[in-house]
Motif scaffolding. Structure first.
Motif, PDB file in Angstrom:
ATOM      1  N   LEU A 159       0.880  -1.166   0.000  1.00  0.00           N
ATOM      2  CA  LEU A 159       0.000   0.000   0.000  1.00  0.00           C
ATOM      3  C   LEU A 159       0.914   1.211   0.000  1.00  0.00           C
ATOM      4  N   MET A 160       1.158   1.746  -1.166  1.00  0.00           N
ATOM      5  CA  MET A 160       2.129   2.821  -1.339  1.00  0.00           C
ATOM      6  C   MET A 160       1.609   3.804  -2.386  1.00  0.00           C
ATOM      7  N   GLY A 161       1.858   5.070  -2.158  1.00  0.00           N
ATOM      8  CA  GLY A 161       1.494   6.086  -3.135  1.00  0.00           C
ATOM      9  C   GLY A 161       0.805   7.298  -2.555  1.00  0.00           C
ATOM     10  N   ALA A 162       0.290   7.183  -1.326  1.00  0.00           N
ATOM     11  CA  ALA A 162      -0.396   8.335  -0.729  1.00  0.00           C
ATOM     12  C   ALA A 162       0.538   9.533  -0.608  1.00  0.00           C
ATOM     13  N   ASN A 163       1.799   9.284  -0.274  1.00  0.00           N
ATOM     14  CA  ASN A 163       2.748  10.388  -0.121  1.00  0.00           C
ATOM     15  C   ASN A 163       3.271  10.915  -1.453  1.00  0.00           C
ATOM     16  N   ASP A 164       3.015  10.178  -2.527  1.00  0.00           N
ATOM     17  CA  ASP A 164       3.335  10.686  -3.859  1.00  0.00           C
ATOM     18  C   ASP A 164       2.260  11.645  -4.338  1.00  0.00           C
ATOM     19  N   VAL A 165       1.053  11.496  -3.788  1.00  0.00           N
ATOM     20  CA  VAL A 165      -0.054  12.408  -4.071  1.00  0.00           C
ATOM     21  C   VAL A 165      -0.056  13.554  -3.070  1.00  0.00           C
ATOM     22  N   CYS A 166       0.080  13.203  -1.791  1.00  0.00           N
ATOM     23  CA  CYS A 166      -0.009  14.174  -0.706  1.00  0.00           C
ATOM     24  C   CYS A 166       1.352  14.805  -0.444  1.00  0.00           C
ATOM     25  N   THR A 167       1.612  15.877  -1.150  1.00  0.00           N
ATOM     26  CA  THR A 167       2.876  16.592  -1.007  1.00  0.00           C
ATOM     27  C   THR A 167       2.597  18.031  -0.586  1.00  0.00           C
ATOM     28  N   SER A 168       3.637  18.830  -0.548  1.00  0.00           N
ATOM     29  CA  SER A 168       3.481  20.210  -0.080  1.00  0.00           C
ATOM     30  C   SER A 168       2.718  21.092  -1.065  1.00  0.00           C
ATOM     31  N   GLN A 177      -5.671   8.939  -9.526  1.00  0.00           N
ATOM     32  CA  GLN A 177      -6.292   7.928 -10.388  1.00  0.00           C
ATOM     33  C   GLN A 177      -5.277   7.341 -11.369  1.00  0.00           C
ATOM     34  N   GLU A 178      -4.378   8.185 -11.867  1.00  0.00           N
ATOM     35  CA  GLU A 178      -3.327   7.681 -12.753  1.00  0.00           C
ATOM     36  C   GLU A 178      -2.384   6.749 -11.999  1.00  0.00           C
ATOM     37  N   PHE A 179      -2.057   7.095 -10.761  1.00  0.00           N
ATOM     38  CA  PHE A 179      -1.208   6.218  -9.950  1.00  0.00           C
ATOM     39  C   PHE A 179      -1.884   4.862  -9.736  1.00  0.00           C
ATOM     40  N   ASN A 180      -3.163   4.883  -9.432  1.00  0.00           N
ATOM     41  CA  ASN A 180      -3.874   3.621  -9.222  1.00  0.00           C
ATOM     42  C   ASN A 180      -3.898   2.782 -10.494  1.00  0.00           C
ATOM     43  N   GLN A 181      -3.980   3.433 -11.636  1.00  0.00           N
ATOM     44  CA  GLN A 181      -3.938   2.689 -12.887  1.00  0.00           C
ATOM     45  C   GLN A 181      -2.569   2.056 -13.094  1.00  0.00           C
ATOM     46  N   VAL A 182      -1.520   2.768 -12.707  1.00  0.00           N
ATOM     47  CA  VAL A 182      -0.164   2.206 -12.775  1.00  0.00           C
ATOM     48  C   VAL A 182      -0.074   0.956 -11.902  1.00  0.00           C
ATOM     49  N   LEU A 183      -0.599   1.029 -10.684  1.00  0.00           N
ATOM     50  CA  LEU A 183      -0.572  -0.127  -9.783  1.00  0.00           C
ATOM     51  C   LEU A 183      -1.264  -1.324 -10.422  1.00  0.00           C
ATOM     52  N   ALA A 184      -2.412  -1.073 -11.051  1.00  0.00           N
ATOM     53  CA  ALA A 184      -3.153  -2.157 -11.705  1.00  0.00           C
ATOM     54  C   ALA A 184      -2.370  -2.721 -12.888  1.00  0.00           C
ATOM     55  N   ASP A 185      -1.810  -1.832 -13.698  1.00  0.00           N
ATOM     56  CA  ASP A 185      -1.102  -2.260 -14.911  1.00  0.00           C
ATOM     57  C   ASP A 185       0.135  -3.095 -14.585  1.00  0.00           C
ATOM     58  N   GLU A 243     -11.258  24.255  -6.740  1.00  0.00           N
ATOM     59  CA  GLU A 243     -11.792  22.940  -7.092  1.00  0.00           C
ATOM     60  C   GLU A 243     -11.020  22.339  -8.264  1.00  0.00           C
ATOM     61  N   ALA A 244     -10.589  23.183  -9.188  1.00  0.00           N
ATOM     62  CA  ALA A 244      -9.774  22.685 -10.304  1.00  0.00           C
ATOM     63  C   ALA A 244      -8.464  22.103  -9.801  1.00  0.00           C
ATOM     64  N   ASP A 245      -7.867  22.740  -8.790  1.00  0.00           N
ATOM     65  CA  ASP A 245      -6.638  22.217  -8.195  1.00  0.00           C
ATOM     66  C   ASP A 245      -6.883  20.832  -7.603  1.00  0.00           C
ATOM     67  N   ARG A 246      -7.967  20.699  -6.866  1.00  0.00           N
ATOM     68  CA  ARG A 246      -8.258  19.418  -6.228  1.00  0.00           C
ATOM     69  C   ARG A 246      -8.536  18.330  -7.260  1.00  0.00           C
ATOM     70  N   GLN A 247      -9.180  18.688  -8.339  1.00  0.00           N
ATOM     71  CA  GLN A 247      -9.429  17.718  -9.403  1.00  0.00           C
ATOM     72  C   GLN A 247      -8.134  17.293 -10.082  1.00  0.00           C
ATOM     73  N   THR A 248      -7.174  18.198 -10.156  1.00  0.00           N
ATOM     74  CA  THR A 248      -5.862  17.857 -10.712  1.00  0.00           C
ATOM     75  C   THR A 248      -5.175  16.806  -9.846  1.00  0.00           C
ATOM     76  N   ILE A 291      -4.732   3.212  -3.691  1.00  0.00           N
ATOM     77  CA  ILE A 291      -4.497   4.314  -2.756  1.00  0.00           C
ATOM     78  C   ILE A 291      -5.850   4.881  -2.321  1.00  0.00           C
ATOM     79  N   PRO A 292      -6.069   5.093  -1.019  1.00  0.00           N
ATOM     80  CA  PRO A 292      -7.340   5.678  -0.578  1.00  0.00           C
ATOM     81  C   PRO A 292      -7.579   7.037  -1.224  1.00  0.00           C
ATOM     82  N   ASN A 293      -8.831   7.372  -1.416  1.00  0.00           N
ATOM     83  CA  ASN A 293      -9.233   8.582  -2.120  1.00  0.00           C
ATOM     84  C   ASN A 293      -9.036   9.823  -1.241  1.00  0.00           C
ATOM     85  N   VAL A 294      -8.008  10.618  -1.546  1.00  0.00           N
ATOM     86  CA  VAL A 294      -7.734  11.798  -0.724  1.00  0.00           C
ATOM     87  C   VAL A 294      -8.724  12.928  -0.998  1.00  0.00           C
ATOM     88  N   TYR A 295      -9.333  12.931  -2.168  1.00  0.00           N
ATOM     89  CA  TYR A 295     -10.382  13.926  -2.432  1.00  0.00           C
ATOM     90  C   TYR A 295     -11.565  13.682  -1.505  1.00  0.00           C
TER      91      TYR A 295
END
Length: 269
Positions: free
Chosen positions: A115-124, A208-216, A197-202, A161-165
């Motif tokens: 279970l890895m990737g939350a800190n790749d999304v959740c940055t400064s 979502q792209e990271f999760n697709q990488v995990l699946a692939d 909201e546009a920032d959060r959607q980004t 990765i759990p949904n941070v949004y």
């Protein structure tokens, strides 16, 4: 064609098309987990810091309401007792996963959770999130280490990765949560009050792209099983989020994480 021949043809055709049940592999006698603070059960309850005994994966704490993967396996395969290695580290990103994987290989783990990737999304900030190409290369390296180094017959489970949004949507109107997120600088790429909201959607799109990488990448290995976005899609509640930091899973959250992931594991009932 006679009735008898016709019936025989229909029966044989149905038999060919019927799905074949795949037997679960033997339960492992050792396991390890690689990941970040979620798998270390950081801030899960009562005081700050790591609480690995309450981990959804390798935890073995008593009377905590959490039936970890380790505890579920141990109930049917006692030989795993004491051979549950938590190699996750708080703050880890996917770039650290290969090193954790090497540790798990050295421990001879026969089952491994990722279970890895939350800190790749959740940055400064949004600009400091890990790129998708780097994330893919780093996870590919990790899986290569595991595939080449784990004992024959070993198995890997990869959680989304759990949904941070959803975390933001759930708690952004809570003054205490907003204060803690801000003062502690938690996941500002998503949780900063200055975000649009546009920032959060980004940020959500990157996750979502990271999760697709995990699946692939997981899908390239017969030894690997992905959770089909079960964790990402789960609609967690405020009670499943730690009241210490309004970010990590609480005891209830860890218990739920264990249940969801086990239901998509190699030994799901």
């Amino acid at each position: 064609m006679s009735i008898r021949v016709l019936l025989l043809s229909l029966v044989l055709g149905a038999a060919v098309q019927a799905p074949v049940a795949v037997a679960a592999p033997p339960l492992p006698t050792s396991m390890a987990s690689i990941g970040d603070s979620i798998t270390r059960a950081t801030d899960v309850c009562c005081w700050y810091g790591d609480h690995p005994a309450q981990s959804w994966s390798t935890g073995g704490g008593a009377l905590d309401g959490i039936r970890s993967h380790y505890e579920r396996i141990r109930a049917a395969e006692p030989a795993i007792s004491g051979r549950n290695y938590n190699d996750a580290r708080a703050g880890a990103k996917m770039r650290d996963a290969a090193g954790q994987a090497q540790t798990a290989v050295a421990q001879g783990a026969r089952y491994l959770t990722v279970l890895m990737g939350a800190n790749d999304v959740c940055t400064s900030s949004i600009s400091t999130m890990t790129s998708v190409s780097d994330f893919r290369a780093q996870f590919s390296t990790t899986m290569s280490v595991l595939a080449s180094g784990l004992p024959p017959g070993s198995h890997v489970f990869v959680s989304s990765i759990p949904n941070v949004y959803q975390l933001w949507a759930l708690l952004h109107n809570d003054p205490a949560a907003r204060f803690v997120w801000s003062i502690a600088g938690i996941c500002q790429s998503m949780l900063s009050p200055a975000n649009t909201e546009a920032d959060r959607q980004t940020v959500l799109a990157r996750e979502q792209e990271f999760n697709q990488v995990l699946a692939d990448v997981c899908g390239q290995y017969i030894m690997c099983r992905f959770d089909d976005l079960a964790v990402f899609n789960y609609q967690f509640t405020t009670g499943q989020v730690s009241r210490l930091d309004y970010f990590h899973p609480s005891l209830s959250g860890q218990a739920t994480l264990a249940s969801i992931t086990w239901a998509h594991s190699w030994w799901a009932a």
